[in-house]
Design a protein around this motif. Structure first.
Motif, PDB file in Angstrom:
ATOM      1  N   GLY A 197       0.773  -1.237   0.000  1.00  0.00           N
ATOM      2  CA  GLY A 197       0.000   0.000   0.000  1.00  0.00           C
ATOM      3  C   GLY A 197       0.803   1.286   0.000  1.00  0.00           C
ATOM      4  O   GLY A 197       0.256   2.365   0.227  1.00  0.00           O
ATOM      5  N   MET A 198       2.095   1.205  -0.251  1.00  0.00           N
ATOM      6  CA  MET A 198       2.921   2.420  -0.278  1.00  0.00           C
ATOM      7  C   MET A 198       2.773   3.068  -1.651  1.00  0.00           C
ATOM      8  O   MET A 198       2.903   2.400  -2.676  1.00  0.00           O
ATOM      9  CB  MET A 198       4.388   2.063  -0.003  1.00  0.00           C
ATOM     10  CG  MET A 198       5.320   3.254   0.043  1.00  0.00           C
ATOM     11  SD  MET A 198       7.029   2.748   0.440  1.00  0.00           S
ATOM     12  CE  MET A 198       7.051   3.138   2.184  1.00  0.00           C
ATOM     13  N   LEU A 234       7.328   6.174  -1.343  1.00  0.00           N
ATOM     14  CA  LEU A 234       8.516   5.396  -1.703  1.00  0.00           C
ATOM     15  C   LEU A 234       9.684   6.325  -2.048  1.00  0.00           C
ATOM     16  O   LEU A 234      10.815   6.117  -1.588  1.00  0.00           O
ATOM     17  CB  LEU A 234       8.206   4.469  -2.882  1.00  0.00           C
ATOM     18  CG  LEU A 234       9.339   3.576  -3.357  1.00  0.00           C
ATOM     19  CD1 LEU A 234       9.764   2.596  -2.268  1.00  0.00           C
ATOM     20  CD2 LEU A 234       8.939   2.820  -4.611  1.00  0.00           C
ATOM     21  N   LEU A 235       9.414   7.363  -2.834  1.00  0.00           N
ATOM     22  CA  LEU A 235      10.469   8.318  -3.187  1.00  0.00           C
ATOM     23  C   LEU A 235      10.953   9.082  -1.968  1.00  0.00           C
ATOM     24  O   LEU A 235      12.150   9.360  -1.823  1.00  0.00           O
ATOM     25  CB  LEU A 235       9.966   9.286  -4.266  1.00  0.00           C
ATOM     26  CG  LEU A 235       9.680   8.648  -5.632  1.00  0.00           C
ATOM     27  CD1 LEU A 235       9.065   9.670  -6.585  1.00  0.00           C
ATOM     28  CD2 LEU A 235      10.939   8.044  -6.224  1.00  0.00           C
ATOM     29  N   HIS A 236      10.022   9.415  -1.060  1.00  0.00           N
ATOM     30  CA  HIS A 236      10.404  10.098   0.180  1.00  0.00           C
ATOM     31  C   HIS A 236      11.340   9.204   1.003  1.00  0.00           C
ATOM     32  O   HIS A 236      12.357   9.680   1.532  1.00  0.00           O
ATOM     33  CB  HIS A 236       9.149  10.463   0.985  1.00  0.00           C
ATOM     34  CG  HIS A 236       9.428  11.104   2.293  1.00  0.00           C
ATOM     35  ND1 HIS A 236       9.894  12.409   2.400  1.00  0.00           N
ATOM     36  CD2 HIS A 236       9.351  10.635   3.568  1.00  0.00           C
ATOM     37  CE1 HIS A 236      10.067  12.693   3.676  1.00  0.00           C
ATOM     38  NE2 HIS A 236       9.747  11.636   4.404  1.00  0.00           N
ATOM     39  N   GLN A 237      10.994   7.936   1.094  1.00  0.00           N
ATOM     40  CA  GLN A 237      11.833   6.972   1.837  1.00  0.00           C
ATOM     41  C   GLN A 237      13.225   6.883   1.202  1.00  0.00           C
ATOM     42  O   GLN A 237      14.250   6.901   1.902  1.00  0.00           O
ATOM     43  CB  GLN A 237      11.161   5.593   1.820  1.00  0.00           C
ATOM     44  CG  GLN A 237      11.885   4.533   2.585  1.00  0.00           C
ATOM     45  CD  GLN A 237      11.554   4.569   4.068  1.00  0.00           C
ATOM     46  OE1 GLN A 237      10.629   5.232   4.479  1.00  0.00           O
ATOM     47  NE2 GLN A 237      12.332   3.877   4.846  1.00  0.00           N
ATOM     48  N   ALA A 238      13.261   6.783  -0.136  1.00  0.00           N
ATOM     49  CA  ALA A 238      14.543   6.687  -0.841  1.00  0.00           C
ATOM     50  C   ALA A 238      15.364   7.959  -0.632  1.00  0.00           C
ATOM     51  O   ALA A 238      16.579   7.900  -0.402  1.00  0.00           O
ATOM     52  CB  ALA A 238      14.309   6.442  -2.326  1.00  0.00           C
ATOM     53  N   ARG A 239      14.697   9.121  -0.684  1.00  0.00           N
ATOM     54  CA  ARG A 239      15.406  10.385  -0.484  1.00  0.00           C
ATOM     55  C   ARG A 239      15.995  10.474   0.931  1.00  0.00           C
ATOM     56  O   ARG A 239      17.126  10.886   1.115  1.00  0.00           O
ATOM     57  CB  ARG A 239      14.466  11.571  -0.728  1.00  0.00           C
ATOM     58  CG  ARG A 239      15.144  12.940  -0.529  1.00  0.00           C
ATOM     59  CD  ARG A 239      14.209  14.095  -0.822  1.00  0.00           C
ATOM     60  NE  ARG A 239      13.667  14.031  -2.163  1.00  0.00           N
ATOM     61  CZ  ARG A 239      14.313  14.426  -3.262  1.00  0.00           C
ATOM     62  NH1 ARG A 239      15.508  14.929  -3.158  1.00  0.00           N
ATOM     63  NH2 ARG A 239      13.749  14.340  -4.433  1.00  0.00           N
ATOM     64  N   GLN A 240      15.220  10.067   1.922  1.00  0.00           N
ATOM     65  CA  GLN A 240      15.713  10.103   3.303  1.00  0.00           C
ATOM     66  C   GLN A 240      16.951   9.223   3.467  1.00  0.00           C
ATOM     67  O   GLN A 240      17.929   9.632   4.099  1.00  0.00           O
ATOM     68  CB  GLN A 240      14.634   9.624   4.273  1.00  0.00           C
ATOM     69  CG  GLN A 240      13.645  10.687   4.663  1.00  0.00           C
ATOM     70  CD  GLN A 240      12.704  10.190   5.751  1.00  0.00           C
ATOM     71  OE1 GLN A 240      12.303   9.026   5.743  1.00  0.00           O
ATOM     72  NE2 GLN A 240      12.365  11.076   6.655  1.00  0.00           N
ATOM     73  N   LEU A 241      16.911   8.020   2.922  1.00  0.00           N
ATOM     74  CA  LEU A 241      18.062   7.124   3.034  1.00  0.00           C
ATOM     75  C   LEU A 241      19.276   7.692   2.304  1.00  0.00           C
ATOM     76  O   LEU A 241      20.403   7.639   2.807  1.00  0.00           O
ATOM     77  CB  LEU A 241      17.712   5.737   2.479  1.00  0.00           C
ATOM     78  CG  LEU A 241      16.739   4.925   3.332  1.00  0.00           C
ATOM     79  CD1 LEU A 241      16.308   3.665   2.590  1.00  0.00           C
ATOM     80  CD2 LEU A 241      17.370   4.559   4.668  1.00  0.00           C
ATOM     81  N   TYR A 242      19.047   8.255   1.120  1.00  0.00           N
ATOM     82  CA  TYR A 242      20.139   8.852   0.347  1.00  0.00           C
ATOM     83  C   TYR A 242      20.795   9.977   1.157  1.00  0.00           C
ATOM     84  O   TYR A 242      22.019  10.054   1.253  1.00  0.00           O
ATOM     85  CB  TYR A 242      19.600   9.391  -0.980  1.00  0.00           C
ATOM     86  CG  TYR A 242      20.661   9.943  -1.900  1.00  0.00           C
ATOM     87  CD1 TYR A 242      21.210   9.147  -2.889  1.00  0.00           C
ATOM     88  CD2 TYR A 242      21.117  11.253  -1.772  1.00  0.00           C
ATOM     89  CE1 TYR A 242      22.190   9.634  -3.735  1.00  0.00           C
ATOM     90  CE2 TYR A 242      22.093  11.749  -2.608  1.00  0.00           C
ATOM     91  CZ  TYR A 242      22.622  10.941  -3.585  1.00  0.00           C
ATOM     92  OH  TYR A 242      23.600  11.436  -4.415  1.00  0.00           O
TER      93      TYR A 242
END
Length: 135
Positions: free
Chosen positions: A107-108, A113-121
């Motif tokens: 359900g993401m 998903l992009l926010h999660q990827a940006r935070q990790l980056y």
């Protein structure tokens, strides 16, 4: 650099070790030319078999992240890290595809998903030297 292994994880220890060394280089906590512990020393420090560390170092060498010298030991690649290659892009897509599929099933949405990827980056690329990014 502090190595933290999860002995209960489904991810093999050598893969966890590789991932942490690559993250250390990406975050600037390991600099080009910086010495890494010997296979024997690192295996002893983190309590794993010599072959596990040797496998991680061998794969990191094959991917161009480290150099292994008989005299100098193991060092972070001093002659420039590997760039974007078609092989890397293929590997990245293969690894991301199941993560994206599972995210959709759970359900993401794309923005999350992009926010999660940006935070990790940002966590990895902006961690101050000597400080480990928070998971």
């Amino acid at each position: 650099m502090i190595i933290q292994l999860d002995m209960q994880s489904d991810v093999p220890i050598y893969t966890q070790l590789m991932n942490q060394i690559i993250e250390g280089i990406a975050g600037g906590r390991l600099k080009p030319g910086e010495a890494l512990p010997s296979v024997r020393h690192l295996a002893s420090d983190i309590g794993v078999n010599l072959h596990t560390v040797n496998k991680a170092y061998t794969l990191l060498k094959q991917e161009g992240y480290i150099q292994i010298h008989r005299q100098k030991g193991v060092v972070v690649q001093p002659d420039g890290l590997p760039g974007l290659t078609p092989e890397f892009m293929t590997k990245q897509q293969e690894q991301l595809r199941p993560i994206i599929a599972e995210s959709i099933l759970r359900g993401m949405n794309l923005d999350d998903l992009l926010h999660q990827a940006r935070q990790l980056y940002e966590q990895i690329s902006s961690a101050p030297p000597g400080k480990e990014p928070t998971p």
